[in-house]
Scaffold this motif. Structure first.
Motif, mmCIF file in Angstrom:
data_model
loop_
_atom_site.group_PDB
_atom_site.id
_atom_site.type_symbol
_atom_site.label_atom_id
_atom_site.label_comp_id
_atom_site.label_asym_id
_atom_site.label_seq_id
_atom_site.Cartn_x
_atom_site.Cartn_y
_atom_site.Cartn_z
ATOM 1 N N ILE A 1 -23.173 16.243 -12.224
ATOM 2 C CA ILE A 1 -23.358 16.751 -10.867
ATOM 3 C C ILE A 1 -22.013 16.752 -10.162
ATOM 4 O O ILE A 1 -21.372 15.717 -10.026
ATOM 5 N N SER A 2 -21.590 17.934 -9.756
ATOM 6 C CA SER A 2 -20.343 18.068 -9.006
ATOM 7 C C SER A 2 -20.679 18.069 -7.525
ATOM 8 O O SER A 2 -21.706 18.623 -7.115
ATOM 9 N N MET A 3 -19.841 17.462 -6.724
ATOM 10 C CA MET A 3 -20.155 17.312 -5.298
ATOM 11 C C MET A 3 -19.046 17.902 -4.419
ATOM 12 O O MET A 3 -17.855 17.717 -4.681
ATOM 13 N N LYS A 4 -19.490 18.600 -3.365
ATOM 14 C CA LYS A 4 -18.585 19.036 -2.289
ATOM 15 C C LYS A 4 -18.962 18.274 -1.033
ATOM 16 O O LYS A 4 -20.147 18.008 -0.796
ATOM 17 N N LEU B 1 -15.797 15.581 -6.342
ATOM 18 C CA LEU B 1 -16.207 14.565 -7.311
ATOM 19 C C LEU B 1 -17.026 15.203 -8.429
ATOM 20 O O LEU B 1 -17.786 16.139 -8.185
ATOM 21 N N ILE B 2 -16.907 14.661 -9.621
ATOM 22 C CA ILE B 2 -17.800 15.027 -10.716
ATOM 23 C C ILE B 2 -18.434 13.745 -11.240
ATOM 24 O O ILE B 2 -17.733 12.805 -11.607
ATOM 25 N N TYR C 1 -25.324 13.440 1.649
ATOM 26 C CA TYR C 1 -23.881 13.166 1.584
ATOM 27 C C TYR C 1 -23.052 14.431 1.426
ATOM 28 O O TYR C 1 -21.940 14.520 1.930
ATOM 29 N N GLY C 2 -23.580 15.409 0.677
ATOM 30 C CA GLY C 2 -22.779 16.598 0.409
ATOM 31 C C GLY C 2 -23.586 17.616 -0.375
ATOM 32 O O GLY C 2 -24.806 17.509 -0.471
ATOM 33 N N ILE C 3 -22.873 18.577 -0.962
ATOM 34 C CA ILE C 3 -23.553 19.647 -1.687
ATOM 35 C C ILE C 3 -23.413 19.416 -3.187
ATOM 36 O O ILE C 3 -22.316 19.504 -3.727
ATOM 37 N N PRO C 4 -24.531 19.108 -3.856
ATOM 38 C CA PRO C 4 -24.461 18.870 -5.291
ATOM 39 C C PRO C 4 -24.690 20.137 -6.100
ATOM 40 O O PRO C 4 -25.501 20.976 -5.726
ATOM 41 N N THR C 5 -23.947 20.267 -7.197
ATOM 42 C CA THR C 5 -24.174 21.339 -8.156
ATOM 43 C C THR C 5 -24.425 20.698 -9.513
ATOM 44 O O THR C 5 -23.614 19.913 -9.983
ATOM 45 N N THR C 6 -25.562 21.036 -10.115
ATOM 46 C CA THR C 6 -25.995 20.337 -11.326
ATOM 47 C C THR C 6 -25.812 21.174 -12.577
ATOM 48 O O THR C 6 -26.175 22.351 -12.607
ATOM 49 N N SER C 7 -25.212 20.572 -13.614
ATOM 50 C CA SER C 7 -25.175 21.166 -14.957
ATOM 51 C C SER C 7 -25.871 20.220 -15.905
ATOM 52 O O SER C 7 -25.577 19.029 -15.907
ATOM 53 N N ILE C 8 -26.771 20.741 -16.695
ATOM 54 C CA ILE C 8 -27.433 19.896 -17.684
ATOM 55 C C ILE C 8 -26.554 19.783 -18.915
ATOM 56 O O ILE C 8 -26.019 20.779 -19.405
#
Lengths: 153, 153
Positions: free
Chosen positions: A71-74, A105-106, A127-134
């Motif tokens: 999960i990458s976060m902005k 963050l990753i 907290y922020g915007i998560p982007t998820t990669s499986i």
DNA sequence: TGTGAAATTTAATGGCG
DNA sequence: CGCCATTAAATTTCACA
């Protein structure tokens, strides 16, 4: 500070990466060095901080954690700091790297299933915007480069 | 297959994550269990594949590898397979994860300096499109969840 | 599964090339 | 730095609960 290792040290590290519980005697047999000399070298590697710790690789899938995601976060403003301060609240986050680039963050997360993921995302959104990669699979390779000098205590 | 662990097993895993070279006797002292029982439990964890291996965490910075980066890769057609087959040619790539999402692969790389990075990127370009993030710092946390059953051999 | 005890192996230390 | 020898500690194995 850069420390250079000799062949014995490199071999010891390679052996320990594969089996960190081998006895000094056995390591010594493999690399043709006495117990005591082998032990001293391992201790030097620890004392110099080259070996951070002896650890264990756990197969979380066997414990019911079948889903691994990145999960990458902005973040806005300094929400990044709030999040890292609260990391303990997220037991499923195993590593958290601060990086340059599009994301701040990753994180690597170990989850039981997709509803666990949904729950995690719900807790991340404040907290922020998560982007998820499986994570579908992983190839893990450990390698250390060779130098030729003796490690000093 | 999901295996459930009891408290003893969880404590053993937590202890081994911190110091995988502790003697069975010492682990037993900590968790109030005899040497032999402790040893049997550790062996069960290994036999069940929950412990994949005993390893060692190496501080590569001390060996002159001061630059850690994440490189995400995009590929055309089946260039992805060509790349993973050639992974051995990239000793600086420590892990390689296949993921869903914008990128196909995310790799972790341990590098000496920016010219080493430049060199790596040059070697990656024939396979696909690399995107580099520099890892500024890392927070590493190991945690295992609790269940309450005994592990069977 | 756990404990305790005996036999074997390893760890730790110190003296010496 | 490494080897060897000695003592202390840990591992392994096994009988028994």
């Amino acid at each position: 500070m850069k420390i250079t290792l000799d062949d014995f040290d490199h071999k010891i590290l390679q052996i320990l990466e594969q089996n960190a519980r081998l006895s000094y005697a056995e390591i010594g047999r493999i690399i043709s060095l006495s117990q005591s000399a082998t032990k001293e070298r391992v201790m030097n590697l620890v004392d110099n901080g080259i070996i951070r710790r002896f650890s264990v690789e756990v197969d979380y899938r066997k414990l019911g954690y079948d889903l691994k995601v990145l999960i990458s976060m902005k973040f806005k403003n300094d929400d990044f700091r709030k999040f890292t301060a609260d990391l303990e609240k997220f037991p499923e986050i195993v590593t958290c790297k601060r990086v340059t680039g599009e994301y701040c963050l990753i994180t690597e997360c170990i989850l039981q299933d997709s509803s666990h993921l949904e729950n995690l995302i719900d807790r991340l959104i404040p907290y922020g915007i998560p982007t998820t990669s499986i994570q579908l699979s992983e190839i893990s390779l450990q390698k250390i480069k060779s130098n030729t000098k003796r490690l000093k205590r």
